[in-house]
Write a protein that holds these residues in place. Sequence first.
Motif, short mmCIF file in Angstrom:
data_model
loop_
_atom_site.label_atom_id
_atom_site.label_comp_id
_atom_site.label_asym_id
_atom_site.label_seq_id
_atom_site.Cartn_x
_atom_site.Cartn_y
_atom_site.Cartn_z
N ARG A 11 0.80 -1.24 0.00
CA ARG A 11 0.00 0.00 0.00
C ARG A 11 0.83 1.28 0.00
NH1 ARG A 11 -3.47 -0.03 5.32
NH2 ARG A 11 -1.33 -0.09 6.09
N SER A 13 1.39 3.56 2.55
CA SER A 13 0.90 4.76 3.23
C SER A 13 2.01 5.40 4.08
CB SER A 13 -0.34 4.46 4.08
OG SER A 13 0.00 3.72 5.23
N GLU A 16 4.00 7.43 1.73
CA GLU A 16 3.32 8.69 1.38
C GLU A 16 3.43 9.73 2.50
OE1 GLU A 16 -0.11 8.82 -1.41
OE2 GLU A 16 -0.45 6.87 -0.47
N SER A 36 10.32 -1.50 -4.91
CA SER A 36 9.35 -2.51 -4.48
C SER A 36 9.77 -3.87 -5.03
CB SER A 36 7.95 -2.17 -5.00
OG SER A 36 7.07 -3.24 -4.72
N ASP A 40 2.88 -5.08 -8.33
CA ASP A 40 1.54 -4.52 -8.15
C ASP A 40 1.41 -3.66 -6.89
OD1 ASP A 40 1.82 -6.50 -6.26
OD2 ASP A 40 -0.02 -7.58 -6.77
N ALA A 41 2.53 -3.28 -6.28
CA ALA A 41 2.46 -2.47 -5.06
C ALA A 41 1.89 -1.08 -5.38
CB ALA A 41 3.85 -2.33 -4.44
N THR A 42 0.83 -0.71 -4.66
CA THR A 42 0.25 0.63 -4.87
C THR A 42 1.29 1.71 -4.62
OG1 THR A 42 -1.68 -0.36 -3.83
CG2 THR A 42 -1.82 1.97 -4.31
N ASP A 45 3.16 2.79 -7.70
CA ASP A 45 2.38 3.68 -8.58
C ASP A 45 2.37 5.10 -8.02
OD1 ASP A 45 1.72 1.48 -10.08
OD2 ASP A 45 -0.17 1.12 -9.02
N ARG A 46 2.20 5.19 -6.69
CA ARG A 46 2.15 6.53 -6.08
C ARG A 46 3.49 7.23 -6.23
NH1 ARG A 46 -1.90 5.36 -1.91
NH2 ARG A 46 -3.72 4.95 -3.21
#
Length: 202
Positions: A11, A13, A16, A36, A40-42, A45-46
């Motif tokens: 994720r 977070s 972020e 990563s 597919d780690a969010t 993408d962020r």
Amino acid sequence: MTNLAILLSGRGSNFEAIARNVLAGALPARIAVVISNREDATGLDRARALGLNARFIPSKGKDRDAFDHEVVAVLREFEVEIVCLAGFMRVLGPSFVRAFPGRILNIHPALLPAFPGLDAQKQAIEYGVKFTGCTVHIVDEGVDTGPILCQAVVPVLDDDTVETLSARILKEEHRIYSEAIRLIAENRIRLEGRRVVLKPSS
Ligand code: GRF
């Protein structure tokens, strides 16, 4: 400016939250690269959306040494000084840990040494503790065993589920990870055995 790397698997977070503080100028650091081991780690993408250097380095099917070696090479390429594990689901081998002595940090969703390993929030609920929290520690060659930099405490409520407790802990994670990075980036601590103590202010 200290060069940070963020290693994540999902994720993102915590990444972020760190990135927000870096971008706001609240930390004396820049994020040099985000890595990563899962495509597919969010978080990956962020990182890309923020225009950061972001690398996918697959770990599946690789032995630990080969994977660690690849990651360390990328960290060197970006002249990384502090490595932040943020939901990175791989244990680092001794050669990786020795490549960045005292400069790899991890966040764990419990008050270590209680509830190390996976599912720390579930472990806390099942054990019946009234308080738990989160810990940022320096990574050593064990799992969740290194010297403790920062901790925050949260209550466990009678009607907590793993989800509600995790959300309460996560809020504190987002706060203390940047505090811990600041301590290292500003060279504010020294080790007495395994105790992290603040250097006297000059
Ligand atoms: C956090 O709970 C952290 O303590 C643990 O893994 C989770 C990662 O969350 N090590 P996120 O990917 O930073 O959102």
